[in-house]
Design a protein around this motif. Sequence first.
Motif, PDB file in Angstrom:
ATOM      1  N   THR A 100       4.349   3.242 -15.249  1.00  0.00           N
ATOM      2  CA  THR A 100       4.613   4.030 -14.051  1.00  0.00           C
ATOM      3  C   THR A 100       6.080   4.438 -13.956  1.00  0.00           C
ATOM      4  OG1 THR A 100       4.997   2.018 -12.752  1.00  0.00           O
ATOM      5  CG2 THR A 100       2.755   2.921 -12.781  1.00  0.00           C
ATOM      6  N   SER A 131       0.742  -0.270 -14.974  1.00  0.00           N
ATOM      7  CA  SER A 131      -0.355  -0.192 -14.015  1.00  0.00           C
ATOM      8  C   SER A 131      -1.706  -0.150 -14.732  1.00  0.00           C
ATOM      9  CB  SER A 131      -0.205   1.072 -13.161  1.00  0.00           C
ATOM     10  OG  SER A 131      -1.356   1.290 -12.359  1.00  0.00           O
ATOM     11  N   ASP A 188      -4.677  -2.239  -9.289  1.00  0.00           N
ATOM     12  CA  ASP A 188      -3.448  -3.005  -9.095  1.00  0.00           C
ATOM     13  C   ASP A 188      -3.512  -3.674  -7.733  1.00  0.00           C
ATOM     14  OD1 ASP A 188      -2.375  -1.964 -11.499  1.00  0.00           O
ATOM     15  OD2 ASP A 188      -1.628  -0.182 -10.457  1.00  0.00           O
ATOM     16  N   ASP A 231      -4.289   1.118 -12.826  1.00  0.00           N
ATOM     17  CA  ASP A 231      -4.993   2.050 -11.941  1.00  0.00           C
ATOM     18  C   ASP A 231      -5.351   3.315 -12.729  1.00  0.00           C
ATOM     19  OD1 ASP A 231      -5.926   3.721  -9.970  1.00  0.00           O
ATOM     20  OD2 ASP A 231      -4.331   3.253  -8.543  1.00  0.00           O
TER      21      ASP A 231
END
Length: 397
Positions: free
Chosen positions: A289, A62, A90, A64
């Motif tokens: 993640t 990710s 994302d 983010d």
Amino acid sequence: MTAPRQDPLRDARFLADPYPAYDRLRDGCPVRRIPTGSGGHHAYLVTGHAEAREAFTDPRLSKDTARFFAGRPSDRDLHPAVSRNMLASDPPAHTRHRRVATPLFTTGRVRALRPFITRVVEDLTATWRPDTQVDLVADLAVPLPVTVVCELLGVPESDRATLAASSHDLFDATDTTRIDAASHHIGHYLTALVDTALANPGDGPLHSLLRDCEEGGLDRDEAVSLAALLLVAGHETTTHFIGNAVLALLRHPEAFDRLRRDPDRIPRALDELLRFDSPVSVATFRYSTRDLSVGGFDIPAGFPVLIAPGAANRDPAAFSGPHRLDLDRDDARSHLAFGHGIHRCPGAPLARAEAEIALRALLTRFPGTRLAVPEESLTWRQTRLTRGLTALPLTLA
């Protein structure tokens, strides 16, 4: 897979020349755990070409950053326009931003910009004369992309130098206070610029961008963050692209002479120049993640993952004689200097056009150009993300 005892990407020797360190790290393992900073923190570094391509497209990695750092103690104070943009998101948020950004750099739009880019290069080099010295970085490689992107954003000429300085400071790896302050200057400036444009409808370039943002479903704050990304990403990396390319050609006079004699080969040569000394050494932040495997190497969930295009572009498993500049290399286009996958740089066509026009002007007008200082005296920016010179003094001829 034994981790180094210290962060290998912060060593002074790495910042001057990362390629020996990349070779050592890759030879040991193309995906390995490394320490980052102090406090016992670690990340996973990807140095192999095949592994980097795989990591760039793995949805379990990710971008983010807000989610990763939520709830973690931090003394950083980045402006949201800089910290929460397309590069730090994302899908589906990334998809909305990308839908607006990509059309800005289509072949047709970049073709329409080429006369303006050519005029900027001509203006910047108008006073250059044979047997004089210039700093290619300060006199051409910095102001060219800054002028172009500021034109796209409608930034007044009187504000461009200050805004460029703040963009430059964002990549200062030695001073987080300076980085944070630069982010706030950019964020506040672009917020005011956007608010003024929204309050005064018109037909300027920023008005056009804002209409694209509205049609693409981006709100005012997202429009500001897109403008900030265009400014920062469209300036810093192109500056290093031009500087690194010129230095590579000066280090390889046969390649310099070949392009001088046949400047129409420059567009094709750009891929090899990007591969040989990528302006992006380590890609922007990602984290795992979930537990995953890259190239057969396990990465547990919750760790930063650093993908290194600079290392991948010198991987001998992907490129024969990777440390050799070879303008006839057939596979140069498989370089990862612009990234790969959904986060591949949308501004790549514009960066290529700016570099091509700048190189053509230098090689055709000053074919005998040489370094004005000993090569060993050249210094590099103190950041592991981008690779670029602080200055490139040349004697024109």
